[in-house]
Design an enzyme around this catalytic site. Structure first.
Site, PDB file in Angstrom:
ATOM      1  N   PHE A 186      46.454  36.877  43.795  1.00  0.00           N
ATOM      2  CA  PHE A 186      47.238  37.234  42.620  1.00  0.00           C
ATOM      3  C   PHE A 186      48.702  37.072  42.957  1.00  0.00           C
ATOM      4  CE2 PHE A 186      46.104  40.014  38.796  1.00  0.00           C
ATOM      5  CZ  PHE A 186      45.006  39.251  38.474  1.00  0.00           C
ATOM      6  N   GLN A 234      58.293  44.620  31.637  1.00  0.00           N
ATOM      7  CA  GLN A 234      57.819  43.366  32.204  1.00  0.00           C
ATOM      8  C   GLN A 234      57.329  42.401  31.129  1.00  0.00           C
ATOM      9  OE1 GLN A 234      54.018  43.183  34.633  1.00  0.00           O
ATOM     10  NE2 GLN A 234      55.532  42.567  36.118  1.00  0.00           N
ATOM     11  N   HIS A 257      55.030  39.334  30.706  1.00  0.00           N
ATOM     12  CA  HIS A 257      53.979  38.594  31.410  1.00  0.00           C
ATOM     13  C   HIS A 257      54.181  37.114  31.108  1.00  0.00           C
ATOM     14  CE1 HIS A 257      50.098  37.154  32.686  1.00  0.00           C
ATOM     15  NE2 HIS A 257      49.800  38.338  33.167  1.00  0.00           N
ATOM     16  N   LEU A 308      47.214  38.142  25.840  1.00  0.00           N
ATOM     17  CA  LEU A 308      47.373  37.797  27.241  1.00  0.00           C
ATOM     18  C   LEU A 308      46.365  36.789  27.778  1.00  0.00           C
ATOM     19  CD1 LEU A 308      49.335  38.903  29.325  1.00  0.00           C
ATOM     20  CD2 LEU A 308      47.426  40.169  30.271  1.00  0.00           C
ATOM     21  N   GLU A 346      46.586  36.727  34.713  1.00  0.00           N
ATOM     22  CA  GLU A 346      47.147  36.115  35.906  1.00  0.00           C
ATOM     23  C   GLU A 346      46.031  35.499  36.755  1.00  0.00           C
ATOM     24  OE1 GLU A 346      50.361  38.306  37.408  1.00  0.00           O
ATOM     25  OE2 GLU A 346      49.904  37.829  39.481  1.00  0.00           O
ATOM     26  N   ARG A 353      55.654  38.043  38.533  1.00  0.00           N
ATOM     27  CA  ARG A 353      55.740  37.819  37.096  1.00  0.00           C
ATOM     28  C   ARG A 353      57.170  37.645  36.583  1.00  0.00           C
ATOM     29  NH1 ARG A 353      51.089  42.079  35.176  1.00  0.00           N
ATOM     30  NH2 ARG A 353      49.403  40.820  35.988  1.00  0.00           N
ATOM     31  N   HIS A 410      54.818  43.013  28.107  1.00  0.00           N
ATOM     32  CA  HIS A 410      53.499  43.335  28.620  1.00  0.00           C
ATOM     33  C   HIS A 410      53.378  44.730  29.200  1.00  0.00           C
ATOM     34  CE1 HIS A 410      49.652  42.740  30.423  1.00  0.00           C
ATOM     35  NE2 HIS A 410      50.100  42.845  31.658  1.00  0.00           N
ATOM     36  N   ARG A 430      56.275  45.034  38.361  1.00  0.00           N
ATOM     37  CA  ARG A 430      54.937  45.372  38.845  1.00  0.00           C
ATOM     38  C   ARG A 430      54.169  44.121  39.241  1.00  0.00           C
ATOM     39  NH1 ARG A 430      50.020  45.151  36.637  1.00  0.00           N
ATOM     40  NH2 ARG A 430      50.710  44.869  34.480  1.00  0.00           N
TER      41      ARG A 430
END
Lengths: 321, 566
Positions: free
Chosen positions: B116, B230, B232, B242, B245, B276, B345, B380
């Protein structure tokens, strides 16, 4: 950008005010790409703030927004308006609450009884101390092929769409219903579960043999879970643990036996094996008619030519299960 | 009036884990209050996975996980909290696994892990692309098993306290329209994020409206680091829904108009797997500099290309993504690239808490996205959100159980209920010269352009003014639906009022933080400024009703701030 005028014919009902449900029409100019949910919110924002419906994630994972669109239950959030116009060749879409549940207001139904029924059916893992480690230093071993057996059934989002179309739910108040029974199966084949096949007893108590396998639950499930497949497999497990003394199980056994003996379905022996002498007597008038019209075989049947091959295939299929 | 030992507001991952923790203790009266049915909570929408240094795929340990998290946070996370979370991660994953969570598996039967963004190892445990969904279902199942008491479709309106300790909440029963006082010795807020403030461009559920932080703010409880929102990188072009990821984790490419894998210019080593904030800015830069695509509706975007992964891998690892792309964009990722653009996000900021979720008011806790511990700092990492909610939901639950054994119920003034009744009555009687939907869209635009991915002083000052103006105009919104049975017109109006309140704190925080850090990027201060801003912003409502800002140091233990490169 493509636009179309669409009439949304929406079933309205506020039990506190209205003596009966009625239909209200809203005309909306819809652009291509708009979902049914977006259209409902557009109506609420711009035409009628009192229109009531549930919605939350708007991406087909929370299960809040199931409604009937031209009679067919779907998630409003993942249904394109243009798609529906295409399917029904129309400019009028009828939106109604889903069935088998009482309406709280407009498109909002009370799903409590469906959920309460599921909650009685022990829809949770009961860890098997032989499999689940005692400490949190280790994980259970679950192999991909084991996961495959129940993984599909964990896709269920509890939208209750399947429950709303189930004919047996309508007539048998004790029937567990499609999604709850599928969930029972999900745990029955999870290697970490302590009850294992014994879970089939729960299905048995909640009338799983009453499922008529109409497959409507499979047709409407927005997550492609096909609860009916879980129910069928749960029935199989119930036979495995010896719960055979009921018409459904005997019927299955009679089918199996008949195919194993001759490769053909012995329709004369079927009622006898399923329902006993009483069943034969009940079906006698029909049976006689069938024989007279040449629709039924003699009870004494010769095995088909490729019988041995068929037996091998059946055996292999059982092993795969 | 209802009466409990503990009330948990919100039934997502944090709320349900807190509930499970309280259910271990007998004779405790606990209720979970949720405005939806528990399994509808937004945790269910989390697709990609949950991080833990299990080391099932490559050697790993909690310390490396901590370092990646701190670095990802741009050194604004409190390191004691991060260490605690990363230490607890493997155990809590196994705890959920023992509860029946259907994680994807390796051939050897162990939990599978995938790479990730921002992580140095394949550390993210997952269940295909439905990790949050199965997690939420599993936690709900265990709550059913343990007989947890739910008040479903109840909307929390206000917190009641005496300035020092919590006395309970006032809530609206959506089905009946009753406004009810609920007494409790402890209240755990687990109401989720607030990215719905960016209404037209967000991945969030319709209800992620900052109800918890807004209630806290009204009750005089401070919020922390609100400027960090954040974006995304990969939201669907039209809806902002979404694309996990995990899609990049499995090897998806980002492509601009010239067919170029443009990430090589922004993060040559990590490419699409950079964190991100970085990827979002890269995409926006491509679009701003004219290397994006534009469709007939005027949406600007770039492509996420999965085609080279092949049909089998897409169907096996990303089946839900494929379906979303088909249903919402009319694109099958097996055959075509997916049009995407960054989408609001996640809320890094939230109610200011310590590592046990405690707030300034005794007995009032916050956990999950509505709280700020802080473990995400300025940005994050993917896979750390699901971890945050279970770890800190559990810890808050544990601490609340201990707390309530030592205290008695506070008196609960009926006037607190009447106050909410009056507030709602006023909404029915407004003149209606302003429209809910219009103001909501306006707020979305103000926030997207004034306090979005790129920020600068002049635009933020305007934004702050506009938010205040919208707040004033919101006093004229009328609730036309006067029937109290499931009055969603009323609910949506109350949610909007919460969003405006929270929006103001985001802009104010962003204006005062004169540096760039993580998701907060200022064109006028493009560098991180540790000398002046290695600290948390704290915003609260003063006695005069005005917001005031103060600062609080960041806890640094092992990892000294260094430049963040990928």
């Amino acid at each position: 950008m493509e636009k179309r005028k669409v009439t949304f014919r929406i079933r309205r009902f506020n039990p506190k005010k209205d003596s009966q449900p009625y239909y209200q029409e809203y005309e909306v100019e819809v652009v291509k790409g708009m979902t049914i949910l977006e259209a409902l919110q557009f109506i609420k924002d711009n035409i009628d703030p009192t229109l009531s419906f549930r919605a939350f994630c708007r991406s087909a994972i929370c299960g809040s927004c199931s409604v009937k669109i031209n009679g067919y239950p779907k998630l409003a959030c993942k249904t394109q308006v243009f798609g529906e116009l295409e399917v029904y060749k129309t400019d009028i879409l009828t939106i109604e609450p889903i069935d088998n549940m009482e309406v709280i207001r407009d498109l909002i139904v009370n799903w409590d009884s469906a959920i309460e029924k599921m909650e009685k059916m022990r829809p949770y893992l009961i860890p098997d101390p032989e499999v689940v480690p005692k400490t949190l230093d280790e994980e259970c071993k679950v192999y991909p092929n084991e996961l495959k057996k129940f993984d599909r059934f964990t896709d269920c989002i509890l939208c209750t769409t399947c429950y709303s179309v189930c004919g047996i739910v309508k007539v048998d108040s004790n029937y567990g219903g499609p999604f709850p029974l599928a969930r029972v199966y999900r745990f029955a084949v999870d290697p970490r579960d302590a009850l294992k096949k014994e879970r089939a007893k729960i299905g048995y108590t909640f009338d799983m043999w009453n499922c008529v396998r109409c497959e409507k639950c499979a047709d409407v499930c927005p997550k492609h879970v096909a609860p009916v497949n879980g129910i069928m497999k749960l029935r199989g497990l119930s036979i495995d643990i010896g719960l055979k003394n009921n018409p459904g199980a005997r019927h299955v056994a009679a089918f199996y036996k008949s195919l194993l003996e001759s490769g053909m379905l012995n329709e004369v022996l079927l009622p006898l094996r399923t329902k006993g002498i009483k069943g034969v007597l009940e079906n006698l008038p029909m049976g006689i008619k069938m024989i007279l019209k040449g629709k039924a075989h003699s009870p004494i049947m010769k095995p088909i030519a490729e019988h041995e091959g068929l037996r091998k295939v059946m055996k292999a299929a059982m092993e795969v299960e | 009036m209802l009466q409990y030992d503990i009330i948990i507001v919100g039934a997502g991952g944090a709320g349900l884990y807190a509930a499970l923790e309280t259910s271990k203790k007998e004779n405790l009266k606990v209720a979970v209050v949720s405005k939806v049915f528990p399994t509808r909570s937004h945790t269910g929408a989390a697709q990609g996975g949950i991080n833990a240094a299990l080391g099932n795929v490559a050697p790993d340990n909690p310390e490396k996980h901590s370092y990646d998290t701190v670095k990802g946070s741009d050194f604004l996370a409190d390191q004691d909290a991060v260490e605690l979370m990363c230490q607890m991660a493997p155990k809590i994953i196994r705890e959920m696994e023992h509860m029946g969570l259907p994680f994807s598996r390796l051939e050897n039967g162990k939990i599978a892990q995938r790479p990730f963004g921002g992580a140095s190892f394949p550390r993210t445990c997952y269940a295909a692309d439905k990790t949050g969904h199965v997690m939420l279902q599993t936690l709900y199942e265990q709550c059913v098993k343990n007989g947890v008491n739910f008040l479903n479709e109840w909307f929390a309106l206000s917190l009641v306290h005496n300035g020092e300790r919590i006395a309970g909440i006032v809530a609206l029963n959506l089905r009946t329209g009753e406004i009810v006082g609920i007494r409790a010795k402890a209240v755990i807020l687990a109401t989720g994020g607030h990215a719905r403030i960016y209404w037209k461009r967000t991945s969030n559920a319709l209800g992620n409206t900052g109800d918890g932080p807004a209630m806290a703010l009204r009750a005089g409880v401070p919020l922390k680091d609100m400027e960090f929102v954040q974006f995304h990188p990969t939201g669907l072009r039209r809806t902002g829904i979404l694309v996990t990821e995990g899609a990049r984790g499995e090897g998806g490419y980002l492509i601009n108009k010239d067919g170029e894998r443009f990430m090589k210019r922004y993060a040559p080593e990590k490419m699409e797997l950079a964190p991100r904030d970085l990827v979002s800015r890269a995409i926006e830069t491509e679009i701003l500099e004219g290397r994006g695509f534009k469709d007939a509706e005027g949406n600007k975007f770039v492509y996420l290309d999965l085609r080279h992964l092949g049909r089998k891998k897409i169907l096996e690892r990303l089946p839900q993504i494929r379906e979303l792309a088909i249903d919402f964009e009319g694109v099958d990722p097996i055959e075509e690239p997916i049009p995407i653009r960054p989408t609001a996000h996640y809320s890094m900021g939230g109610i200011d808490t310590d590592i046990y979720g405690r707030t300034r008011i005794k007995g009032l806790y916050a956990a999950g996205e509505c709280g700020c511990v802080s473990v995400h700092g300025a940005n994050r990492l993917g896979g750390n959100s699901l971890l945050d909610i279970v770890v800190f939901g559990k810890l808050a639950g544990e601490d609340a159980v201990n707390y309530v054994s030592e205290v008695s119920l506070l008196p609960f003034e009926e006037s607190a209920v009447r106050e909410q009744e009056d507030r709602i009555r006023a909404l029915f009687n407004n003149d209606g010269s302003e429209k809910l939907a219009d103001l909501r869209n306006e707020l979305s635009d103000v926030m997207t352009y004034g306090a979005g991915i790129f920020r600068e002083e002049k635009k933020m000052k305007e934004a702050l003014e506009k938010v205040r103006e919208i707040k004033e105009r919101a006093k004229k919104i009328k609730v036309y639906d006067t029937d109290m049975t499931f009055n969603t017109n009323l609910q949506q109006t109350l949610e909007f009022l919460n969003m405006v309140e929270v929006a103001e704190t985001i802009v104010l925080g962003a204006l005062e933080r004169k540096e760039s850090r993580g998701a907060h990027f200022r064109l006028d201060y493009p560098k991180r400024d540790d000398e002046n801003f290695l600290k948390h912003s704290i915003i609260e409502r003063g006695d005069d009703g005005e917001l005031k800002i103060s600062w609080k140091p960041v806890k640094i233990t092992k990892f000294q701030p260094e430049e963040r490169k990928y």
